[in-house]
Motif scaffolding. Sequence first.
Motif, short mmCIF file in Angstrom:
data_model
loop_
_atom_site.label_atom_id
_atom_site.label_comp_id
_atom_site.label_asym_id
_atom_site.label_seq_id
_atom_site.Cartn_x
_atom_site.Cartn_y
_atom_site.Cartn_z
N SER A 128 0.80 -1.22 0.00
CA SER A 128 0.00 0.00 0.00
C SER A 128 0.84 1.28 0.00
CB SER A 128 -0.94 0.03 1.21
OG SER A 128 -1.85 -1.03 1.16
N GLU A 239 -6.01 -0.69 10.40
CA GLU A 239 -6.61 -0.73 9.06
C GLU A 239 -6.01 -1.86 8.22
OE1 GLU A 239 -5.92 1.93 5.08
OE2 GLU A 239 -6.19 3.02 6.95
N GLN A 243 -7.68 -5.29 6.64
CA GLN A 243 -7.52 -5.57 5.22
C GLN A 243 -6.97 -6.98 4.99
OE1 GLN A 243 -5.31 -2.54 2.97
NE2 GLN A 243 -4.22 -4.18 1.93
N GLN A 246 -9.64 -9.60 5.78
CA GLN A 246 -10.66 -9.67 4.74
C GLN A 246 -10.15 -10.41 3.51
OE1 GLN A 246 -11.58 -5.50 4.30
NE2 GLN A 246 -13.27 -5.59 5.77
#
Length: 282
Positions: A128, A239, A243, A246
Amino acid sequence: MQKTLTFLAPFAIAASLALPVSAQEEVKADTVVATVNGKDITIGNMIIARATLPEQYQQLPPEVLFKGILDQLVQQTAISQAYTDDLPKRVTLALENERRQLIAGEVIEKSMAKEITPEELQAAYDESYANAEPTQEFNASHILVETEEDALAVKAEIEGGADFAEVAKEKSTGPSGPSGGSLGWFGPGMMVPAFETAVAELEVGGISAPVKTQFGWHIIKLEDKRSKEAPAMEEVKAELETQVRQIKAQAMIEELTAAATVDRTAAEGIDPTVLSNIGLLE
Protein backbone atom coordinates in the motif's frame (compact mmCIF):
# COMPACT_ATOMS: atom_id res chain seq x y z
CA MET A 1 -49.10 -15.15 2.70
CA GLN A 2 -48.82 -14.78 6.44
CA LYS A 3 -46.96 -11.65 7.50
CA THR A 4 -44.13 -11.80 10.00
CA LEU A 5 -45.24 -10.76 13.47
CA THR A 6 -43.21 -8.33 15.56
CA PHE A 7 -43.21 -8.41 19.34
CA LEU A 8 -42.13 -4.91 20.32
CA ALA A 9 -45.16 -3.95 22.40
CA PRO A 10 -43.63 -5.24 25.66
CA PHE A 11 -40.92 -2.57 25.41
CA ALA A 12 -43.46 0.24 25.43
CA ILE A 13 -45.02 -1.22 28.58
CA ALA A 14 -41.70 -2.07 30.21
CA ALA A 15 -40.42 1.48 29.81
CA SER A 16 -42.56 2.53 32.76
CA LEU A 17 -41.76 -0.44 34.98
CA ALA A 18 -38.82 -1.33 37.19
CA LEU A 19 -37.42 -4.83 37.24
CA PRO A 20 -36.74 -6.26 40.70
CA VAL A 21 -33.12 -7.26 41.00
CA SER A 22 -32.36 -10.73 42.37
CA ALA A 23 -28.98 -11.63 43.69
CA GLN A 24 -27.38 -14.42 41.74
CA GLU A 25 -24.00 -15.96 42.36
CA GLU A 26 -23.19 -16.63 38.71
CA VAL A 27 -25.16 -16.15 35.52
CA LYS A 28 -24.31 -18.27 32.48
CA ALA A 29 -25.71 -18.55 28.98
CA ASP A 30 -27.73 -21.63 30.01
CA THR A 31 -29.09 -20.00 33.17
CA VAL A 32 -32.88 -20.49 33.04
CA VAL A 33 -34.92 -17.32 33.58
CA ALA A 34 -38.39 -18.68 32.82
CA THR A 35 -40.25 -21.78 31.68
CA VAL A 36 -43.34 -21.93 29.50
CA ASN A 37 -45.19 -25.23 29.71
CA GLY A 38 -41.90 -26.86 30.65
CA LYS A 39 -39.87 -25.16 27.88
CA ASP A 40 -36.83 -23.31 29.25
CA ILE A 41 -35.97 -19.73 28.32
CA THR A 42 -32.36 -18.94 29.11
CA ILE A 43 -30.12 -15.90 29.46
CA GLY A 44 -28.51 -17.03 26.21
CA ASN A 45 -31.88 -16.79 24.45
CA MET A 46 -32.29 -13.28 25.82
CA ILE A 47 -28.81 -12.15 24.76
CA ILE A 48 -29.44 -13.30 21.18
CA ALA A 49 -32.84 -11.60 21.18
CA ARG A 50 -31.31 -8.32 22.35
CA ALA A 51 -28.62 -8.46 19.67
CA THR A 52 -31.28 -8.65 16.94
CA LEU A 53 -33.44 -5.78 18.24
CA PRO A 54 -33.73 -2.57 16.18
CA GLU A 55 -31.14 0.02 17.22
CA GLN A 56 -33.65 2.32 18.93
CA TYR A 57 -34.69 -0.46 21.32
CA GLN A 58 -31.10 -1.45 22.11
CA GLN A 59 -30.62 2.03 23.59
CA LEU A 60 -33.23 1.42 26.29
CA PRO A 61 -32.04 1.00 29.92
CA PRO A 62 -30.98 -2.57 30.81
CA GLU A 63 -33.83 -3.08 33.29
CA VAL A 64 -36.37 -2.10 30.61
CA LEU A 65 -34.75 -4.34 28.03
CA PHE A 66 -34.61 -7.29 30.41
CA LYS A 67 -38.32 -7.26 31.17
CA GLY A 68 -39.30 -6.44 27.58
CA ILE A 69 -37.19 -9.21 26.06
CA LEU A 70 -38.36 -11.78 28.62
CA ASP A 71 -41.99 -10.83 27.96
CA GLN A 72 -41.35 -11.14 24.23
CA LEU A 73 -39.77 -14.60 24.52
CA VAL A 74 -42.53 -15.85 26.83
CA GLN A 75 -45.17 -14.66 24.35
CA GLN A 76 -43.37 -16.18 21.36
CA THR A 77 -42.90 -19.51 23.16
CA ALA A 78 -46.54 -19.71 24.20
CA ILE A 79 -47.71 -18.82 20.70
CA SER A 80 -45.35 -21.27 19.01
CA GLN A 81 -46.50 -24.06 21.32
CA ALA A 82 -50.06 -23.47 20.18
CA TYR A 83 -49.07 -24.43 16.62
CA THR A 84 -49.83 -28.10 16.03
CA ASP A 85 -49.80 -28.45 12.22
CA ASP A 86 -46.81 -29.27 10.04
CA LEU A 87 -44.66 -26.19 9.45
CA PRO A 88 -45.35 -24.44 6.13
CA LYS A 89 -42.68 -24.81 3.48
CA ARG A 90 -41.83 -21.09 3.68
CA VAL A 91 -40.96 -21.51 7.37
CA THR A 92 -38.83 -24.64 6.96
CA LEU A 93 -36.99 -23.06 4.03
CA ALA A 94 -36.42 -19.85 6.01
CA LEU A 95 -35.02 -21.86 8.92
CA GLU A 96 -32.79 -23.80 6.53
CA ASN A 97 -31.46 -20.59 4.97
CA GLU A 98 -30.89 -18.98 8.36
CA ARG A 99 -29.02 -22.02 9.68
CA ARG A 100 -26.83 -22.07 6.57
CA GLN A 101 -26.12 -18.36 6.86
CA LEU A 102 -25.26 -18.53 10.57
CA ILE A 103 -22.90 -21.49 10.16
CA ALA A 104 -21.17 -19.89 7.16
CA GLY A 105 -20.84 -16.69 9.15
CA GLU A 106 -19.24 -18.60 12.00
CA VAL A 107 -16.62 -20.08 9.67
CA ILE A 108 -15.82 -16.60 8.33
CA GLU A 109 -15.65 -15.20 11.87
CA LYS A 110 -13.11 -17.83 12.87
CA SER A 111 -11.05 -17.07 9.79
CA MET A 112 -11.14 -13.32 10.51
CA ALA A 113 -10.10 -13.92 14.13
CA LYS A 114 -6.85 -15.70 13.23
CA GLU A 115 -3.64 -13.98 14.26
CA ILE A 116 -1.95 -11.78 11.66
CA THR A 117 1.78 -12.38 11.46
CA PRO A 118 4.27 -9.47 11.38
CA GLU A 119 5.32 -10.66 7.92
CA GLU A 120 1.75 -10.45 6.59
CA LEU A 121 1.33 -7.02 8.10
CA GLN A 122 4.60 -5.77 6.61
CA ALA A 123 3.68 -7.16 3.19
CA ALA A 124 0.34 -5.33 3.30
CA TYR A 125 2.06 -2.11 4.34
CA ASP A 126 4.65 -2.40 1.58
CA GLU A 127 1.98 -3.06 -1.04
CA SER A 128 0.00 0.00 0.00
CA TYR A 129 2.72 2.49 0.92
CA ALA A 130 6.27 1.37 0.10
CA ASN A 131 6.28 2.94 -3.38
CA ALA A 132 3.76 5.66 -2.66
CA GLU A 133 4.84 9.13 -3.77
CA PRO A 134 4.38 12.00 -1.30
CA THR A 135 1.12 13.83 -1.95
CA GLN A 136 0.60 17.57 -1.91
CA GLU A 137 -1.84 19.05 0.58
CA PHE A 138 -3.12 22.58 0.39
CA ASN A 139 -4.46 25.14 2.82
CA ALA A 140 -6.60 27.60 0.92
CA SER A 141 -9.30 30.22 1.33
CA HIS A 142 -11.85 31.32 -1.23
CA ILE A 143 -14.53 33.86 -1.91
CA LEU A 144 -17.62 32.51 -3.69
CA VAL A 145 -19.84 34.84 -5.71
CA GLU A 146 -22.57 34.36 -8.32
CA THR A 147 -21.09 35.90 -11.48
CA GLU A 148 -17.74 36.32 -13.20
CA GLU A 149 -18.24 40.08 -13.04
CA ASP A 150 -18.59 39.89 -9.25
CA ALA A 151 -15.47 37.69 -9.05
CA LEU A 152 -13.41 40.15 -11.10
CA ALA A 153 -14.56 43.00 -8.83
CA VAL A 154 -13.54 41.00 -5.74
CA LYS A 155 -10.12 40.22 -7.23
CA ALA A 156 -9.55 43.88 -8.06
CA GLU A 157 -10.51 44.88 -4.52
CA ILE A 158 -8.02 42.43 -3.01
CA GLU A 159 -5.25 43.44 -5.40
CA GLY A 160 -5.99 47.01 -4.36
CA GLY A 161 -5.00 46.16 -0.80
CA ALA A 162 -8.19 44.87 0.81
CA ASP A 163 -7.81 42.05 3.33
CA PHE A 164 -8.87 38.73 1.77
CA ALA A 165 -10.54 37.38 4.92
CA GLU A 166 -12.52 40.58 5.50
CA VAL A 167 -13.75 40.63 1.89
CA ALA A 168 -14.75 36.96 2.24
CA LYS A 169 -16.75 37.72 5.39
CA GLU A 170 -18.52 40.57 3.61
CA LYS A 171 -19.12 39.17 0.13
CA SER A 172 -18.70 35.36 -0.03
CA THR A 173 -21.91 33.40 -0.43
CA GLY A 174 -20.24 30.12 0.59
CA PRO A 175 -20.50 28.52 4.04
CA SER A 176 -16.84 29.37 4.74
CA GLY A 177 -17.50 33.10 4.31
CA PRO A 178 -18.06 33.90 8.01
CA SER A 179 -14.67 32.31 8.80
CA GLY A 180 -12.84 34.45 6.26
CA GLY A 181 -13.23 31.92 3.45
CA SER A 182 -10.89 29.40 5.09
CA LEU A 183 -11.18 25.82 3.80
CA GLY A 184 -8.37 24.38 5.92
CA TRP A 185 -6.11 21.61 4.68
CA PHE A 186 -7.22 19.30 1.89
CA GLY A 187 -5.61 16.78 -0.43
CA PRO A 188 -6.12 15.44 -3.96
CA GLY A 189 -9.68 14.54 -4.84
CA MET A 190 -11.28 16.50 -2.00
CA MET A 191 -12.31 19.47 -4.15
CA VAL A 192 -14.04 19.64 -7.53
CA PRO A 193 -11.52 19.33 -10.41
CA ALA A 194 -11.57 22.94 -11.62
CA PHE A 195 -11.03 24.25 -8.08
CA GLU A 196 -8.26 21.73 -7.33
CA THR A 197 -6.44 22.53 -10.58
CA ALA A 198 -6.52 26.26 -9.86
CA VAL A 199 -5.16 25.73 -6.33
CA ALA A 200 -2.32 23.50 -7.56
CA GLU A 201 -1.18 26.20 -9.98
CA LEU A 202 -0.89 28.88 -7.29
CA GLU A 203 2.19 29.84 -5.30
CA VAL A 204 1.77 30.32 -1.54
CA GLY A 205 0.14 33.71 -1.00
CA GLY A 206 -1.08 33.85 -4.60
CA ILE A 207 -4.57 34.91 -5.69
CA SER A 208 -6.29 33.09 -8.55
CA ALA A 209 -8.18 34.44 -11.51
CA PRO A 210 -11.93 33.76 -11.36
CA VAL A 211 -12.61 30.01 -11.30
CA LYS A 212 -16.00 28.66 -12.39
CA THR A 213 -17.50 25.54 -10.79
CA GLN A 214 -21.05 24.25 -10.35
CA PHE A 215 -21.21 26.30 -7.13
CA GLY A 216 -20.50 29.66 -8.75
CA TRP A 217 -17.37 31.78 -9.27
CA HIS A 218 -14.39 31.57 -6.91
CA ILE A 219 -11.44 33.77 -6.08
CA ILE A 220 -8.91 31.55 -4.33
CA LYS A 221 -5.95 32.33 -2.10
CA LEU A 222 -3.34 29.65 -1.38
CA GLU A 223 -2.40 30.06 2.28
CA ASP A 224 0.14 27.22 2.49
CA LYS A 225 1.06 23.81 1.07
CA ARG A 226 2.93 20.77 2.29
CA SER A 227 4.00 17.28 1.25
CA LYS A 228 2.32 14.40 3.02
CA GLU A 229 4.54 11.36 3.40
CA ALA A 230 3.33 7.77 3.73
CA PRO A 231 1.98 7.07 7.23
CA ALA A 232 4.04 5.10 9.73
CA MET A 233 3.12 1.45 10.22
CA GLU A 234 1.60 2.10 13.66
CA GLU A 235 -0.75 4.74 12.25
CA VAL A 236 -2.36 2.29 9.84
CA LYS A 237 -1.81 -1.00 11.67
CA ALA A 238 -5.49 -1.55 12.59
CA GLU A 239 -6.61 -0.73 9.06
CA LEU A 240 -4.03 -3.10 7.55
CA GLU A 241 -4.95 -5.92 9.94
CA THR A 242 -8.59 -5.63 8.86
CA GLN A 243 -7.52 -5.57 5.22
CA VAL A 244 -5.36 -8.70 5.61
CA ARG A 245 -8.15 -10.55 7.44
CA GLN A 246 -10.66 -9.67 4.74
CA ILE A 247 -8.30 -10.83 1.98
CA LYS A 248 -7.60 -14.12 3.79
CA ALA A 249 -11.31 -14.70 4.45
CA GLN A 250 -12.14 -14.07 0.79
CA ALA A 251 -9.37 -16.46 -0.28
CA MET A 252 -10.78 -19.09 2.10
CA ILE A 253 -14.28 -18.63 0.65
CA GLU A 254 -12.98 -19.02 -2.89
CA GLU A 255 -10.88 -22.05 -1.93
CA LEU A 256 -13.76 -23.85 -0.20
CA THR A 257 -16.13 -23.08 -3.06
CA ALA A 258 -13.61 -24.26 -5.66
CA ALA A 259 -13.01 -27.50 -3.73
CA ALA A 260 -16.73 -28.28 -3.44
CA THR A 261 -18.54 -30.45 -5.98
CA VAL A 262 -21.00 -27.99 -7.47
CA ASP A 263 -23.48 -28.76 -10.23
CA ARG A 264 -25.56 -25.80 -11.44
CA THR A 265 -27.00 -27.45 -14.53
CA ALA A 266 -30.42 -27.79 -12.90
CA ALA A 267 -30.68 -23.98 -12.82
CA GLU A 268 -30.26 -23.66 -16.58
CA GLY A 269 -33.40 -22.65 -18.39
CA ILE A 270 -35.27 -21.47 -15.28
CA ASP A 271 -36.89 -18.05 -15.71
CA PRO A 272 -35.22 -15.70 -13.15
CA THR A 273 -38.54 -13.94 -12.52
CA VAL A 274 -39.71 -17.07 -10.69
CA LEU A 275 -37.94 -15.68 -7.59
CA SER A 276 -40.84 -13.24 -7.22
CA ASN A 277 -43.43 -16.01 -7.13
CA ILE A 278 -44.09 -16.30 -3.39
CA GLY A 279 -47.06 -18.50 -4.18
CA LEU A 280 -44.70 -21.43 -4.83
CA LEU A 281 -44.06 -21.57 -1.08
CA GLU A 282 -47.71 -22.09 -0.18
